[in-house]
Design an enzyme around this catalytic site. Structure first.
Site, short mmCIF file in Angstrom:
data_model
loop_
_atom_site.label_atom_id
_atom_site.label_comp_id
_atom_site.label_asym_id
_atom_site.label_seq_id
_atom_site.Cartn_x
_atom_site.Cartn_y
_atom_site.Cartn_z
N TYR A 8 23.15 40.92 -39.25
CA TYR A 8 21.94 40.47 -39.57
C TYR A 8 21.95 38.89 -40.48
O TYR A 8 20.72 37.71 -39.75
CB TYR A 8 21.46 41.73 -40.53
CG TYR A 8 19.87 40.84 -41.42
CD1 TYR A 8 18.77 41.27 -40.59
CD2 TYR A 8 20.03 40.97 -42.31
CE1 TYR A 8 17.36 40.72 -40.51
CE2 TYR A 8 18.95 40.34 -42.73
CZ TYR A 8 17.55 40.27 -41.75
OH TYR A 8 15.93 40.31 -42.62
N GLU A 44 19.80 36.74 -46.81
CA GLU A 44 20.70 37.04 -46.29
C GLU A 44 21.08 36.18 -46.27
O GLU A 44 22.53 36.04 -46.04
CB GLU A 44 20.89 38.17 -46.11
CG GLU A 44 20.15 39.32 -46.60
CD GLU A 44 21.31 40.37 -47.09
OE1 GLU A 44 22.07 39.89 -47.34
OE2 GLU A 44 21.29 41.44 -48.56
N LYS A 78 19.86 35.11 -38.86
CA LYS A 78 18.99 34.93 -39.82
C LYS A 78 19.03 33.00 -39.45
O LYS A 78 18.65 32.98 -38.96
CB LYS A 78 18.20 35.47 -40.50
CG LYS A 78 17.58 37.21 -40.67
CD LYS A 78 15.98 36.94 -40.09
CE LYS A 78 15.86 37.74 -39.83
NZ LYS A 78 14.36 37.66 -39.31
N GLY A 107 5.18 46.95 -38.93
CA GLY A 107 6.88 47.00 -39.72
C GLY A 107 5.90 46.88 -41.38
O GLY A 107 4.56 46.42 -41.02
N SER A 149 15.37 35.30 -44.51
CA SER A 149 16.22 35.90 -45.21
C SER A 149 17.05 35.73 -46.39
O SER A 149 17.94 34.27 -46.07
CB SER A 149 16.96 37.33 -44.68
OG SER A 149 17.37 38.07 -44.93
N ARG A 183 7.58 50.29 -47.89
CA ARG A 183 8.75 49.75 -46.89
C ARG A 183 9.16 51.09 -46.32
O ARG A 183 8.73 52.45 -47.00
CB ARG A 183 9.77 49.54 -48.70
CG ARG A 183 11.10 49.20 -47.59
CD ARG A 183 11.34 47.76 -46.92
NE ARG A 183 12.49 47.20 -47.23
CZ ARG A 183 12.19 45.91 -47.12
NH1 ARG A 183 11.98 46.18 -45.55
NH2 ARG A 183 12.64 45.04 -47.25
#
Length: 322
Positions: A151, A129, A155, A11, A127, A186
């Site tokens: 998600y 988030e 996390k 990634g 994250s 990205r």
């Protein structure tokens, strides 16, 4: 020579981290799905230039035996757990696979380290988030979590698992709570790369519009290549600790779009269409990090500005098209 094991090495973050660790003299190992090894042209693009210098191991985050075997065979000094189902919108569509991959994968990896390499330093990719519906702005390491997506929930679970293995078993485990970090590497499914790649295509006459959801959502955006340096610094500390990694500056999606179009001398309002299908079921309106602890303890500060980041990404996509 130190040995590092990276999940998610194919990634954006994994590729930059592999480069950094090689520069520092590490022996670098990466965990990839077997399909990636079988189709390297499609799935190993970000690390193709590194393949002769790194060792890849087929394994799955959903298979404890496969992770156990890799950790046992590699016996890493440091493990960076970056792999996850990380596209927030997709996590609304398939919550079950997101939970299975992200939570179980983290648990399996921590357990494998506990059993096979208890002295290994472990990094968990948290994250912003996790904060979701924020209780305070800016957010720091003590801000309560209120995730607004599957998600984000996974996390938070991974963060708690990491902390528990540190406190219960003495594993040198730490989390980096990274805010949005972007680069020309990205994935196209993420809003920033969708913006810059579409702007480049519009400039080249290959597209006519950019369809987006909430333009007023605000994020703290930084440069991914600098953020992986923070990951490494976190694991070099004498005592494992969790850190917010951010710029401390927020911009809206609209700001990102406007600056991207301005870079190619176009007016964003002529091409941008707000499409309700791209709104999240539970929106996160504002994320802004306080990186004070990282600056004090790690000496880490971001250097690339928001404007430089947007221009870098647009230029890379223009070059890719031409």
């Amino acid at each position: 020579m130190k040995k590092a094991l990276i999940t998610g090495i194919t990634g954006q973050d994994g590729s930059y981290l592999a480069e950094l660790l090689l520069e520092k003299g590490y022996e670098v190992h990466g965990i990839v799905r077997r399909v990636a090894i079988e189709a390297p042209e499609q799935r190993l693009g970000r690390i193709r230039h590194l393949q002769k210098d790194i060792q890849l191991h087929p394994a799955s985050l959903e298979s404890y035996p496969s992770l156990f075997k890799v950790v046992r065979d590699v016996a890493p000094d440091e493990c960076y757990h970056l792999a996850a189902q990380s596209f927030v919108s997709y996590s609304f569509e398939d919550e079950f696979s997101t939970f299975n991959t992200n939570i179980n994968g983290t648990h399996y990896l921590l357990s494998s380290i506990k059993e096979n390499a208890p002295e290994c330093r472990f990094y968990f990719a948290g994250s912003s988030e996790m904060f979701g519906k924020v209780r305070e702005t800016p957010q720091n390491e003590d801000t309560p979590f209120h995730p607004r997506s599957a998600y984000g929930i996974t996390k938070v679970a991974g963060f708690d698992l990491t902390r528990n293995y540190r406190e219960a078993y003495g594993i040198r485990a730490a989390s980096g709570i990274l805010y949005n970090h972007e680069s020309p590497r990205r994935g196209y499914e993420f809003v920033t790369r969708k913006i810059t790649s579409t702007v480049a295509r519009i400039k080249q006459g290959k597209a006519s519009e950019l369809r987006l959801g909430n333009l007023d959502a605000k994020r703290d955006w930084g440069y991914a290549k600098e953020y992986v340096e923070a990951m490494w610094l976190i694991l070099q500390q004498d005592q494992p600790k969790d850190y917010v990694i951010a710029t401390g500056i927020t911009h809206s999606v609209r700001d990102f779009v406007q600056r991207a179009f301005e870079h190619v001398n176009l007016n964003y309002e002529d091409y941008t269409v707000v499409d309700p299908q791209f709104y999240r079921p539970a929106e996160v309106e504002l994320l802004l990090g306080d990186p004070s602890r990282a600056k004090t303890d790690l000496g880490w500060v971001p250097e690339t500005s928001f404007a430089e980041l947007v221009q870098m990404m647009v230029d890379a996509d223009l070059m890719a098209i031409s």
